[in-house]
Design an enzyme around this catalytic site. Structure first.
Site, PDB file in Angstrom:
ATOM      1  N   ASP A   1      35.382  72.090  59.689  1.00 47.49           N
ATOM      2  CA  ASP A   1      34.521  73.428  60.212  1.00 47.49           C
ATOM      3  C   ASP A   1      34.787  74.080  61.306  1.00 47.49           C
ATOM      4  O   ASP A   1      34.530  72.887  62.595  1.00 47.49           O
ATOM      5  CB  ASP A   1      32.602  72.289  59.823  1.00 47.49           C
ATOM      6  CG  ASP A   1      31.625  73.330  59.988  1.00 47.49           C
ATOM      7  OD1 ASP A   1      32.028  74.453  61.051  1.00 47.49           O
ATOM      8  OD2 ASP A   1      30.713  72.868  59.649  1.00 47.49           O
TER       9      ASP A   1
ATOM     10  N   TYR B   1      26.292  68.965  61.860  1.00 49.21           N
ATOM     11  CA  TYR B   1      25.825  70.519  61.540  1.00 49.21           C
ATOM     12  C   TYR B   1      26.461  71.289  61.004  1.00 49.21           C
ATOM     13  O   TYR B   1      27.095  71.517  61.200  1.00 49.21           O
ATOM     14  CB  TYR B   1      25.013  70.408  62.005  1.00 49.21           C
ATOM     15  CG  TYR B   1      23.998  71.722  62.194  1.00 49.21           C
ATOM     16  CD1 TYR B   1      22.816  71.406  61.598  1.00 49.21           C
ATOM     17  CD2 TYR B   1      24.685  72.869  62.845  1.00 49.21           C
ATOM     18  CE1 TYR B   1      21.907  72.753  60.894  1.00 49.21           C
ATOM     19  CE2 TYR B   1      23.665  73.327  62.337  1.00 49.21           C
ATOM     20  CZ  TYR B   1      22.715  73.526  61.741  1.00 49.21           C
ATOM     21  OH  TYR B   1      21.844  74.808  61.235  1.00 49.21           O
TER      22      TYR B   1
ATOM     23  N   LYS C   1      30.033  82.407  63.922  1.00 51.03           N
ATOM     24  CA  LYS C   1      29.562  82.817  64.457  1.00 51.03           C
ATOM     25  C   LYS C   1      30.605  84.244  65.617  1.00 51.03           C
ATOM     26  O   LYS C   1      30.621  85.696  65.396  1.00 51.03           O
ATOM     27  CB  LYS C   1      30.343  81.571  66.160  1.00 51.03           C
ATOM     28  CG  LYS C   1      29.255  80.330  65.390  1.00 51.03           C
ATOM     29  CD  LYS C   1      28.106  79.729  66.129  1.00 51.03           C
ATOM     30  CE  LYS C   1      27.508  78.397  66.106  1.00 51.03           C
ATOM     31  NZ  LYS C   1      25.621  78.771  65.811  1.00 51.03           N
TER      32      LYS C   1
END
Ligand code: PMP
Length: 363
Positions: free
Chosen positions: A202, A125, A229
């Site tokens: 990632d 994801y 984040k």
């Protein structure tokens, strides 16, 4: 909003609870129930709620205005902190989300290599338009993706002369907190180096797991790294960075510079909050302490016969979806699919309480 929702992951049947306040490691819903927050905003809430240092930085920045239309005094501080932390990041650019960071990294890789294809992994994801669970999403970014098996070193064989990039999480996050095997990730590094393909890690979720991210733990240096984040101090954030020769293409003083725009790329409050978090709150010791709490939680959960995966402060619980509503009633907030991300204000007592509540619930 369709279905009363603007962020699909937050939907829980029959309807999700509205959270109206957070403080430290606790949140409260609109009905007045209190929760210990083991979701940590899917890793973005690393600092916990209302961290005084971050709040002070936001308040100070707020007093001078938030939409100034020029470079501000916080962005260089945050950039220096990030480049100083992650070995692969020689130069960095900011954006507004992890999704955007990955879109930019892939666009950069395709432009830099003149190639089309991108290798990604089942269960990966990377954002709303880069979703690779169960074969992908009809909304995915229109790039010829080649889907390979995660943790299969033979996956490196699909990298060919038309592969611009391999995009991989060093640990699957949304895919269940499944750590990447070193052999698998090293095979990707070797194949990409040999075939002139860019390796993109990632680390939107995993950068919290070590001072230099999981890339430091693995001893593998990607060409590009994407971030997001908690690095924005709890505000909307994304970043991508890496090899100087690649990132320098964005230097606007070059005649052949590539554009990279974004009204809020240097959003004042985000830059100020992110810089305060990285320079005044987070330390390698704090990362180690929180990882220790995660290891403790994983051990206690495993003792219940539950499959608990992950690394350090990120924990995946498997096969206990039925316990979710009971755990909510017991005052523990986490993702229904079994995802836990610890935040700095959580204590050993809180972690032991979570494990005890899960034991009682399963019984
Ligand atoms: N990459 C990973 C590994 C993620 O976990 C996420 C978000 N869960 C993203 C990218 C996308 O980040 P954002 O939600 O900020 O767009």
């Amino acid at each position: 909003m369709p279905g009363g929702n603007t962020r699909s992951v937050l939907h829980v049947p029959p309807f999700p609870l509205t959270i109206i306040r957070g403080e430290g490691a606790r949140t409260w819903d609109a009905d007045g129930h209190e929760y210990l927050d083991f979701l940590g905003e899917y890793t973005a809430g690393l600092y916990g709620h209302s961290h005084p240092v971050i709040h002070a930085a936001i308040r100070e920045a707020l007093a001078d205005g938030t939409t100034l239309g020029g470079p501000n005094r916080y962005e260089t501080e945050l950039a220096a902190a990030i480049c100083g932390r992650f070995p692969s990041i020689e130069l960095v650019r900011f954006c507004n989300s992890g999704t955007e960071a990955n879109v930019m990294a892939l666009s950069l890789a395709r432009a830099a290599t003149g190639r089309r294809k991108v290798v990604v992994f089942e269960g990966g994801y990377h954002g709303g338009v880069l979703y690779f669970h169960h074969g992908g999403s009809p909304l995915n970014f229109p790039v010829p993706f080649v889907l390979a098996e995660y943790n299969d070193p033979a996956a490196a064989d699909v990298v060919d002369e038309d592969t611009a990039a391999v995009l991989v999480e060093p640990m699957l996050g949304s895919g269940g907190a499944i750590p990447g095997n070193r052999d698998f990730l090293q095979a990707l590094r070797d194949a990409t180096r040999e075939r002139g393909t860019l390796l993109v890690f990632d680390e939107v979720m995993t950068s919290r797991l070590a001072w230099g991210g999981l890339q430091e733990v693995l001893g593998i240096t990607p060409d590009l790294t994407t971030l997001g984040k908690y690095l924005g101090g709890g505000l909307a954030f994304g970043a991508f960075g890496g090899r100087r020769d690649l990132m320098e293409r964005f230097d606007p003083s070059r005649d052949d510079a590539w554009p990279h725009a974004g009204t809020f790329n240097n959003a004042v409050l985000t830059m100020a909050a992110g810089a305060a978090g990285l320079t005044q709150v987070l330390t390698p010791d704090e990362i180690a302490r929180l990882n220790g709490l995660g290891d403790r939680l994983r051990d206690q959960i495993a003792e219940l016969g539950v499959d608990a995966t992950g690394y350090g402060s990120m924990v995946g619980l498997h096969g206990v979806e039925h316990a979710y509503y009971g755990m909510l009633e017991r005052g523990y907030w986490y993702a229904r699919r079994g995802f836990v991300a610890l935040s700095l204000p959580l204590t050993q007592e809180d972690v032991d309480g979570f494990a005890a509540a899960l034991a009682a619930e399963l019984a």
